[in-house]
Design an enzyme around this catalytic site. Structure first.
Site, PDB file in Angstrom:
ATOM      1  N   ASN A  69      -9.930  -6.897   1.996  1.00  0.00           N
ATOM      2  CA  ASN A  69      -9.028  -7.764   1.231  1.00  0.00           C
ATOM      3  C   ASN A  69      -8.738  -9.070   1.961  1.00  0.00           C
ATOM      4  O   ASN A  69      -8.908 -10.143   1.407  1.00  0.00           O
ATOM      5  CB  ASN A  69      -7.710  -7.041   0.932  1.00  0.00           C
ATOM      6  CG  ASN A  69      -7.905  -5.807   0.080  1.00  0.00           C
ATOM      7  OD1 ASN A  69      -8.820  -5.743  -0.731  1.00  0.00           O
ATOM      8  ND2 ASN A  69      -7.049  -4.823   0.266  1.00  0.00           N
ATOM      9  N   ILE A  76      -7.062  -0.960   9.111  1.00  0.00           N
ATOM     10  CA  ILE A  76      -8.311  -0.211   8.920  1.00  0.00           C
ATOM     11  C   ILE A  76      -8.604   0.621  10.155  1.00  0.00           C
ATOM     12  O   ILE A  76      -8.942   1.799  10.053  1.00  0.00           O
ATOM     13  CB  ILE A  76      -9.471  -1.168   8.597  1.00  0.00           C
ATOM     14  CG1 ILE A  76      -9.270  -1.775   7.197  1.00  0.00           C
ATOM     15  CG2 ILE A  76     -10.815  -0.454   8.692  1.00  0.00           C
ATOM     16  CD1 ILE A  76     -10.294  -2.824   6.830  1.00  0.00           C
ATOM     17  N   GLY A 108      -0.413 -11.719   5.035  1.00  0.00           N
ATOM     18  CA  GLY A 108       0.698 -12.153   5.885  1.00  0.00           C
ATOM     19  C   GLY A 108       0.917 -11.263   7.083  1.00  0.00           C
ATOM     20  O   GLY A 108       1.871 -11.473   7.836  1.00  0.00           O
ATOM     21  N   GLY A 154       0.806  -1.214   0.000  1.00  0.00           N
ATOM     22  CA  GLY A 154       0.000   0.000   0.000  1.00  0.00           C
ATOM     23  C   GLY A 154       0.834   1.256   0.000  1.00  0.00           C
ATOM     24  O   GLY A 154       2.058   1.240   0.181  1.00  0.00           O
ATOM     25  N   ASN A 155       0.158   2.386  -0.188  1.00  0.00           N
ATOM     26  CA  ASN A 155       0.840   3.662  -0.338  1.00  0.00           C
ATOM     27  C   ASN A 155       1.535   4.118   0.940  1.00  0.00           C
ATOM     28  O   ASN A 155       2.642   4.662   0.887  1.00  0.00           O
ATOM     29  CB  ASN A 155      -0.156   4.731  -0.793  1.00  0.00           C
ATOM     30  CG  ASN A 155      -0.622   4.511  -2.216  1.00  0.00           C
ATOM     31  OD1 ASN A 155       0.151   4.097  -3.071  1.00  0.00           O
ATOM     32  ND2 ASN A 155      -1.890   4.774  -2.478  1.00  0.00           N
ATOM     33  N   VAL A 156       0.897   3.921   2.093  1.00  0.00           N
ATOM     34  CA  VAL A 156       1.508   4.386   3.340  1.00  0.00           C
ATOM     35  C   VAL A 156       2.751   3.572   3.658  1.00  0.00           C
ATOM     36  O   VAL A 156       3.814   4.116   3.984  1.00  0.00           O
ATOM     37  CB  VAL A 156       0.498   4.324   4.506  1.00  0.00           C
ATOM     38  CG1 VAL A 156       1.174   4.706   5.818  1.00  0.00           C
ATOM     39  CG2 VAL A 156      -0.685   5.242   4.240  1.00  0.00           C
ATOM     40  N   LYS A 161     -12.569   8.941   5.001  1.00  0.00           N
ATOM     41  CA  LYS A 161     -13.832   9.499   4.479  1.00  0.00           C
ATOM     42  C   LYS A 161     -14.030  10.945   4.904  1.00  0.00           C
ATOM     43  O   LYS A 161     -15.068  11.324   5.461  1.00  0.00           O
ATOM     44  CB  LYS A 161     -15.025   8.655   4.956  1.00  0.00           C
ATOM     45  CG  LYS A 161     -15.022   7.215   4.478  1.00  0.00           C
ATOM     46  CD  LYS A 161     -15.359   7.095   3.023  1.00  0.00           C
ATOM     47  CE  LYS A 161     -15.493   5.636   2.593  1.00  0.00           C
ATOM     48  NZ  LYS A 161     -15.700   5.486   1.151  1.00  0.00           N
ATOM     49  N   GLU A 195       7.135 -10.121   2.245  1.00  0.00           N
ATOM     50  CA  GLU A 195       6.336 -10.902   1.292  1.00  0.00           C
ATOM     51  C   GLU A 195       6.422 -10.306  -0.108  1.00  0.00           C
ATOM     52  O   GLU A 195       6.656 -10.994  -1.092  1.00  0.00           O
ATOM     53  CB  GLU A 195       4.865 -10.889   1.678  1.00  0.00           C
ATOM     54  CG  GLU A 195       4.538 -11.410   3.024  1.00  0.00           C
ATOM     55  CD  GLU A 195       3.115 -11.034   3.356  1.00  0.00           C
ATOM     56  OE1 GLU A 195       2.267 -11.950   3.379  1.00  0.00           O
ATOM     57  OE2 GLU A 195       2.833  -9.842   3.574  1.00  0.00           O
TER      58      GLU A 195
END
Length: 507
Positions: free
Chosen positions: A387, A367, A391, A274-276, A411, A297
């Site tokens: 998703n 999340i 791992g 992911g981006n972060v 949001k 991974e």
């Protein structure tokens, strides 16, 4: 037969089995379990899934049933997971996915989805938890004259799928760089209890296996030659929040090196997708740390650039998942990278004993987290699968340090990522050591629940939600149960308020 086919399929017997994707797909029948290659958009088959989806749609138009059980290493892409889900052709899926069409089918109850730790997948298949493996559908880079298989950019569970399946379909993708040969380290399967042997990997860049898959060639029923790209998603440039998260982690590393609790070149780094997470790796470019090692991974843009810039000595992974620009950098430098990147089966990359022994630093996205340090990384509002755990559990439970990162709100501020109680538990407070948002970092090591709560509220929560969290904790403490104070009638009220009004905040 094309020149590409002749070049990539050098085994005479398997050349005779070259056929169209449509012909190959015909070996897959209704109700079969199909082990499909692919790990985070790398190394998944493209042609046969599309042909299979069309055959499924035609069967459904005739009023016939045609669905499969689908097992992979991790996520594939729209031209695999997506087309099969669109065709209503999947009745069972494991262990990880990220395709929107498939996700909608899972959340609509149309697909039975088993979300599981990736280190468990191969063992459970070996013991027959999901029934017989009928077909392995595997993308590869090439076939040598003696039948050895050159893996592609994703290894994942491919070795186990080809051992377990009755039939094997190979997609030979000439788009995959031929110089991938030699980058892989395929350790034989680790066996089963009580006869399991230790995996003899002593350092992140050690090699303990073969560069090739060695398979039973008599199982191969079809070879399909393709020239199609992987899902090369572009990463967003790090925003201010991502940069703040990255700088806090890097500052903390510097502090721990000075305190003597961390070597000058840190410990092997694992980074989630992911981006972060990618921004954290990008932040290491300008850090004082040198001679880094990766043990992860998925190797993404940030880790590739650390290697290319000389900051990282080497990286071990099970898949290469690059943006289009990073893929070009990889291909342009593949000669030098072949000795610095090692691709292994996920049963090795995610093995708990190796993660613990090597002292990996795990960094993963979430999340939401609650005030006591429990983390939800899979479910939106407690019920809708995003998703999967992937791992992250393998690394979190066993890492030397485990970080979870996220912006403090989502949001447009309507959702707080720090809540009184997570709506779904993936990682318990016992495993989570650090929570980091753009607001700050909470070091949870050695802290009791109420101490953790105060740290997380003050350091990680967004200012719009801090008073609400303080109020909840204060009233929960007054209500009794002072070890882990909760008010069960309110613990999930923030989530319910969002479901009803579209905003966690009290208006």
């Amino acid at each position: 037969m094309t020149a590409n086919a002749a070049e990539r399929v050098q085994h005479e017997g398997l050349r005779a089995k070259i056929m169209s994707a449509e012909q190959a797909a015909s070996f897959i029948k209704d109700g079969m379990n199909v082990g499909i290659s692919g790990f985070t958009g790398a190394g998944y088959p493209k042609a046969v899934p599309a042909a299979l989806a069309k055959q499924m749609e035609e069967a459904h138009e005739r009023g016939e049933q045609f669905t499969i059980g689908m097992l992979t290493g991790a996520s594939t892409a729209a031209d695999c997971d997506g087309v099969l889900a669109q065709a209503k052709g999947v009745h069972f899926r494991t262990p990880f996915q990220s395709d929107p069409t498939l996700r909608n089918s899972i959340n609509a109850g149309e697909v039975n989805y088993v979300d599981m730790h990736l280190s468990h997948v191969e063992q459970q298949v070996r013991f027959g938890f999901y029934g017989k493996m009928d077909v392995a559908l595997i993308e590869i880079t090439g076939i040598l004259p003696d039948g050895r298989i050159i893996p592609s950019m994703g290894v994942g569970t491919n070795n186990e799928w080809m051992k377990a399946a009755d039939k094997i379909i190979l997609e030979v993708n000439s788009r995959q760089h031929i110089l991938l040969e030699g980058m892989h380290d395929i350790h034989p399967d680790i066996g089963t209890p009580p006869n399991r042997k230790p995996i003899p990997l002593e350092k992140p860049d050690g090699r303990i296996g073969s560069p090739y898959f060695d398979i039973d060639l008599s199982k191969v029923v079809a070879v399909v030659v393709t020239d199609l790209p992987d899902r090369n998603s572009k990463f967003a440039d790090p925003d201010e929040n991502s940069k703040r998260i990255a700088s806090q982690i890097i500052d903390f590393f510097s502090h721990e090196v000075k305190a003597g609790r961390l070597p000058a070149n840190l410990l092997p780094l694992q980074s989630g997708v992911g981006n972060v997470a990618n921004a954290v790796l990008a932040g290491l470019q300008d850090s004082p740390f040198e001679n880094l090692y990766g043990y992860t991974e998925v190797l993404q843009d940030g880790m590739l650039d650390l290697i290319l810039n000389g900051k990282m000595v080497s990286a071990s992974a099970t898949a290469l998942s690059f943006s289009p620009e990073a893929l070009q950098r990889f291909n342009d430098n593949i000669e030098s990278l072949r000795s610095k990147i090692i691709l292994r089966p996920q049963e090795v990359t995610n093995h708990p004993e190796l993660i613990r022994r090597l002292g990996v630093i795990g960094m993963n996205a979430m999340i939401e987290a609650d005030i006591f340090g429990n983390v939800n990384s899979t479910h939106v509002m407690g019920t809708r699968m995003m998703n999967g755990i992937g791992g992250s559990g393998d690394f979190t439970r066993n890492a030397f340090w485990s970080f979870f990162v996220s912006p403090s709100v989502a949001k447009d501020g309507k959702i707080s990522c720090i809540v009184p109680m997570v709506s779904h538990h993936d990682h318990t407070e016992h495993d989570v050591m650090f929570i980091v948002t753009e607001q700050g970092m909470a070091d949870l090591r050695g802290k009791a629940p109420r101490q953790r709560a105060k740290l997380i509220i003050e350091n990680c929560a967004h200012p719009d939600y801090r008073d609400m969290l303080r109020d909840y904790l204060d009233r929960a403490e007054k209500a009794g149960g002072l070890h882990t104070p909760h008010m069960l009638n309110e613990a999930l009220s923030w989530h319910q308020r969002f479901v009803e009004t579209g905003d966690m905040r009290v208006k």
